[in-house]
Design an enzyme around this catalytic site. Structure first.
Site, PDB file in Angstrom:
ATOM      1  N   LEU A  84       0.839  -1.198   0.000  1.00 63.09           N
ATOM      2  CA  LEU A  84       0.000   0.000   0.000  1.00 63.09           C
ATOM      3  C   LEU A  84       0.869   1.241   0.000  1.00 63.09           C
ATOM      4  CD1 LEU A  84      -2.971   1.113   0.387  1.00 63.09           C
ATOM      5  CD2 LEU A  84      -2.419   1.195   2.825  1.00 63.09           C
TER       6      LEU A  84
ATOM      7  N   ASP B  85      11.330  -0.883   7.783  1.00 65.53           N
ATOM      8  CA  ASP B  85      12.650  -1.521   7.810  1.00 65.53           C
ATOM      9  C   ASP B  85      12.684  -2.749   6.907  1.00 65.53           C
ATOM     10  OD1 ASP B  85      13.482   0.307   9.710  1.00 65.53           O
ATOM     11  OD2 ASP B  85      13.197  -1.042  11.414  1.00 65.53           O
TER      12      ASP B  85
ATOM     13  N   ASP C  57      20.271  -7.318   8.722  1.00 67.40           N
ATOM     14  CA  ASP C  57      20.322  -6.463   7.545  1.00 67.40           C
ATOM     15  C   ASP C  57      19.151  -6.845   6.635  1.00 67.40           C
ATOM     16  OD1 ASP C  57      20.804  -5.185   5.153  1.00 67.40           O
ATOM     17  OD2 ASP C  57      22.875  -5.839   4.971  1.00 67.40           O
TER      18      ASP C  57
ATOM     19  N   ASP D 172      15.197   7.458  12.757  1.00 70.28           N
ATOM     20  CA  ASP D 172      14.175   7.056  11.786  1.00 70.28           C
ATOM     21  C   ASP D 172      12.860   7.783  12.082  1.00 70.28           C
ATOM     22  OD1 ASP D 172      12.371   5.806  10.091  1.00 70.28           O
ATOM     23  OD2 ASP D 172      13.178   3.797  10.437  1.00 70.28           O
TER      24      ASP D 172
ATOM     25  N   HIS E 125       0.867  -5.174   1.554  1.00 66.98           N
ATOM     26  CA  HIS E 125      -0.242  -5.570   0.679  1.00 66.98           C
ATOM     27  C   HIS E 125       0.270  -6.335  -0.540  1.00 66.98           C
ATOM     28  CE1 HIS E 125      -4.364  -4.255  -1.192  1.00 66.98           C
ATOM     29  NE2 HIS E 125      -4.270  -5.556  -0.997  1.00 66.98           N
TER      30      HIS E 125
END
Length: 313
Positions: A52, A281, A296, A239, A120
């Site tokens: 989405l 992430d 990672d 972040d 999604h």
């Protein structure tokens, strides 16, 4: 190394433009013209499908799957990044994706493809595998909304439809989507618990017998099913997505990545839904700012490609 080609295919029957994700060559290729790294050299091409509010490349620069296409390509994979509606029902997005896959296979001669879908994108690729399993080698759901999410339940009122359609239309414009149809209400309904359960009745491949179960079939109709995801909201001080996701935390009463419950992510062979990642992430956004001790995200895609390669796929 197979160099990933940048291409624009003719409009499909659904008038969907297709552009393959360009991946820059690594320093070895720049110096010597080829790479000896075949870690991700799968037999079949890999298709990365956004979720989405997703896109291929925003402003021609910002990748949804940040750094993933190049990382896969540089070690031998052929990678394709389509664009479907940023917001629409699973079925509409699935038909858009299927049309692009058929065009892509016709041009390249590929027999099958591997599908990796985020958010999604998980149900979207499940739809394609359900209606055309003959074209699909594997389905990998990353942070997939396979049993719905309380976020969609909370906003499944229609109040955001007009604003959402405007916003998602802008995303389509600035990412070269070519005017794909946007339907926020249909997207939210598909991602709701009720909508997801109805979808699972029709497309049950890989779905566990109970919520949060681990018994989803790994192989159905010749298609291999996998899933992975995260269960952490705040992952990196820098972040900016962390506080936004944190604001949604009261909607959940179980481990979550901020948008999707970890249990909802489970499909087929569960590779892990406890990685220290939030929802963004999982595709290495924003700017690769993940937790200090977290896996990672890009390496998880490489490992999955290597897993498929070792299966002869």
């Amino acid at each position: 190394m197979k160099k990933n080609k940048k291409m624009v295919l003719a409009a499909s029957a659904l008038a969907i433009g297709l552009s393959a994700q360009p991946a820059s060559a690594g320093w070895f290729d720049w110096l010597f013209g080829k790479s000896t790294d075949t870690y991700t050299a799968t037999k079949h091409p890999i298709v990365l499908v956004h979720g989405l509010s997703g896109f291929n490349k925003l402003f021609g620069i910002v990748e949804y799957f940040n750094g993933v296409p190049d990382a896969l390509t540089e070690s031998g994979a052929e990678v394709f990044v389509p664009q479907v509606s940023a917001a629409n029902s699973t079925e509409v997005r699935g038909e858009q994706l299927l049309a692009q896959i058929e065009e892509y296979m016709a041009v390249t001669g590929a027999e099958k493809v591997h599908l990796i879908g985020h958010s999604h994108g998980g149900p979207t690729i499940r739809y394609v595998a359900g209606v055309r399993p003959d074209l699909i080698a594997s389905v990998s759901s990353v942070g997939g909304v396979n049993w719905g999410t309380p976020v969609a339940d909370a906003f499944n009122t229609g109040a955001l439809d007009n604003l959402g359609n405007w916003f998602f239309g802008l995303l389509d414009t600035f990412s070269g989507g070519g005017g794909l149809p946007q339907d926020t209400g249909a997207a939210i309904a598909s991602l709701s618990t009720e909508g997801s359960l109805q979808f699972n009745e029709r497309f049950s491949a890989g779905i566990p017998s109970t919520y949060c179960g681990n018994d989803g079939a790994e192989v159905v109709d010749g298609v291999r099913y996998y899933s992975w995801g995260g269960n952490k909201i705040s992952t990196n001080f820098w972040d900016v997505s962390d506080p936004l996701l944190k604001a949604l935390e009261p909607l959940f009463d179980e481990p979550t990545d901020g948008l999707v419950p970890a249990c909802s992510m489970k499909l087929g062979k569960v590779l892990g839904v406890d990685y220290g990642h939030n929802h963004l992430d999982q595709v290495n956004m924003l700017f690769g700012l993940v937790g200090r001790n977290a896996a990672d995200p890009v390496e998880l895609y490489r490992q999955q490609a290597n897993r498929l390669k070792n299966l002869g796929l």
